[in-house]
Design a protein around this motif. Structure first.
Motif: not given
Length: 386
Positions: A37-46
Motif C-alpha cells: 500500500l505504501a508503494g502505491r501511496e494509499l492511505p492506511f492505518r492499523r
C-alpha cells in the motif's frame, strides 16, 4: 505488471506469510500489506483491540464529492493447517499450479484481500469523481470468531460508518445476502457424588445430562416461515463430565448451539433451553439446580430485495455475464455482526475454491478477472462514478 498480475503477486506473498488465527503473529502479514500500500501511496492505518494488539488494517479512499461510504472486507488471518502430512503441497506454498493458487488462505480470503487492495489503488487515482468514499477492511482477527478487526473498525471514532459492506468470501455462484443467527450456552448439570459401587441409586451428572440432551433434541422447533428460507436448528455440540470409573460424577457440562431465525430469535432459544432444564430438574431432582451460562448471540439477517449493497453486486455480476443467485446461509458470518449494528452486508461472492479450512486449500485464478470486474463495477456504481 498488469492489474491482475499485481493482485496475484500480492496474494502469493500473503499466502507465504503464515497468519493462522491464535497461532501466528499477525504483524508480518500486515507488514506485507503495508509495504504494498505504501508503494502505491494509499492511505492506511492499523486497527487495534482494547489491549493494543493489531487486529486489522484499514484503507480509506475519500471521494471529492459528498455521499455515503461503502466498505469491502476480507480476512487476512486463516484457519490452522491441520495435519500437514495430509497436504500434497506446503500449506504456505503460494505457488500457482495449473491456474490455481495453492496454500492456506488462498481461498479464505487472501486473494480477495489482494483484489480489494487493487480496487482501492485504482479508485485512489480517480477520487475526484467519487461520491462518498470506500473503506477496505483487512481483518486479522476473523477466524478466531472474535471479528476483532471489524469491531475495531466500527468503534474507531475516526472512521466513517459504512452504509453497507461487501465481504469477499469465495464462491462464484452465490451472493450471500443473509444468515441464520445463533445463541450458544454452556449448561452445567449437577448431581451428588459418590462411589460407583455403592448402593446409592441416584443418577450421576452424566446420566442427568444425557436426559437433558434427549429433552433438548426432542424439543419442537418451528419450520421456515415468510421470507426467511431456513428453519432454526439445535445442536448439542459438547459433553464433558466425570473421571475414571469409581466415582459418580457430580458435574457435567453441555455445549448447546442454536441457529436462530427472525421468527425464533435468541430470546426464544433461551426460553426453549430454560424450559428443558426446568423439566429436567423437576423429573430428575439433584442437590443443585442446573445452571445456564449464555456465551454468544448473533441476530439473523436477510437483506430485502433490491437492498444495497446486494443489489449493486448482483447487477454487476449480471452485467459481467455471470449467473449468480442470492443465498441465505445456514452458518453465521461476519454479516451477522454487521446486522446487529444496522449495517447491511453481503458475504460470499468470489472465485471457485477447494479445501477451504481443510487440506490442499486452493483458489481458481481463472475466475479472478470476472470477480474483480464485478466488485469494481459494484463499487463504482455505489460511489456514483461511471
Amino acid at each position: 505488471m498488469t492489474a491482475h498480475a499485481d493482485v496475484i503477486d500480492l496474494a502469493r506473498r500473503l499466502v507465504r506469510c503464515p497468519s493462522r488465527a491464535g497461532i501466528d503473529d499477525y504483524g508480518p502479514v500486515l507488514d506485507v500489506l503495508e509495504d504494498w500500500l505504501a508503494g502505491r501511496e494509499l492511505p492506511f492505518r492499523r486497527l487495534h483491540d482494547g489491549e493494543g494488539c493489531a487486529v486489522g488494517l484499514l484503507i480509506e479512499v475519500a471521494g471529492a464529492r459528498s455521499g455515503p461510504w461503502w466498505a469491502l472486507d476480507a480476512c487476512v488471518d486463516t484457519a490452522p493447517y491441520g495435519d500437514e502430512d495430509a497436504w500434497s503441497f506446503a500449506p504456505d506454498s503460494g505457488e500457482v499450479v495449473d491456474g490455481w493458487l495453492h496454500g492456506r488462505g488462498a481461498a479464505d480470503s487472501k486473494l480477495a484481500a489482494a483484489m480489494f487492495c487493487g480496487i482501492a489503488a485504482e479508485l485512489h487515482g480517480r477520487a475526484d469523481a467519487l461520491h462518498g468514499g470506500l473503506a477496505v477492511l483487512l481483518d486479522a482477527d476473523e477466524h478466531t470468531g472474535g471479528f476483532g478487526g471489524a469491531r475495531a473498525y466500527l468503534a474507531d471514532p475516526e472512521a466513517v460508518r459504512p452504509a453497507g459492506v461487501m465481504i469477499g468470501y469465495p464462491g462464484l455462484d452465490e451472493v450471500v445476502v443473509g444468515g441464520r443467527g445463533l445463541w450458544r450456552a454452556v449448561i452445567a448439570v449437577h448431581a451428588a457424588s459418590g462411589h460407583s459401587g455403592s448402593r446409592r441409586t441416584a443418577p450421576g451428572a452424566v446420566s442427568r445430562a444425557a436426559h437433558l440432551v434427549r429433552l433438548l433434541e426432542e424439543a419442537e422447533l418451528p419450520g421456515a416461515e415468510g421470507e426467511f428460507p431456513l428453519p432454526p436448528k439445535l445442536t448439542v455440540t459438547s459433553c464433558h463430565g466425570g473421571q475414571g470409573f469409581s466415582v459418580v460424577p457430580d458435574r457435567c457440562e453441555l455445549g448447546v448451539d442454536i441457529r436462530t431465525t427472525p421468527s425464533f430469535d435468541a430470546d426464544a432459544a433461551e426460553r426453549l433451553v430454560r424450559t428443558a432444564v426446568g423439566e429436567l430438574d423437576l423429573r430428575v431432582p439433584a442437590p443443585r439446580p442446573t445452571t445456564i451460562t449464555p456465551v454468544a448471540a448473533w441476530p439473523p439477517y436477510r437483506l430485502v430485495k433490491d437492498q444495497q449493497p446486494a443489489a449493486a453486486l448482483l447487477e454487476a455480476a449480471a452485467r459481467e455475464g455471470l449467473v449468480v443467485r442470492p443465498k441465505t446461509a445456514g452458518p453465521s458470518n461476519i454479516g451477522n455482526l454487521l446486522a446487529g449494528e444496522g449495517i447491511p452486508a453481503t458475504a460470499g461472492f468470489g472465485v471457485r475454491y477447494e479445501g477451504l479450512h481443510g487440506v490442499d486449500e486452493r483458489a481458481c485464478l481463472e475466475d479472478l478477472p470476472a470477480v474483480h470486474a464485478v466488485y469494481r463495477r459494484a463499487v463504482l456504481s455505489l460511489l456514483g462514478s461511471p
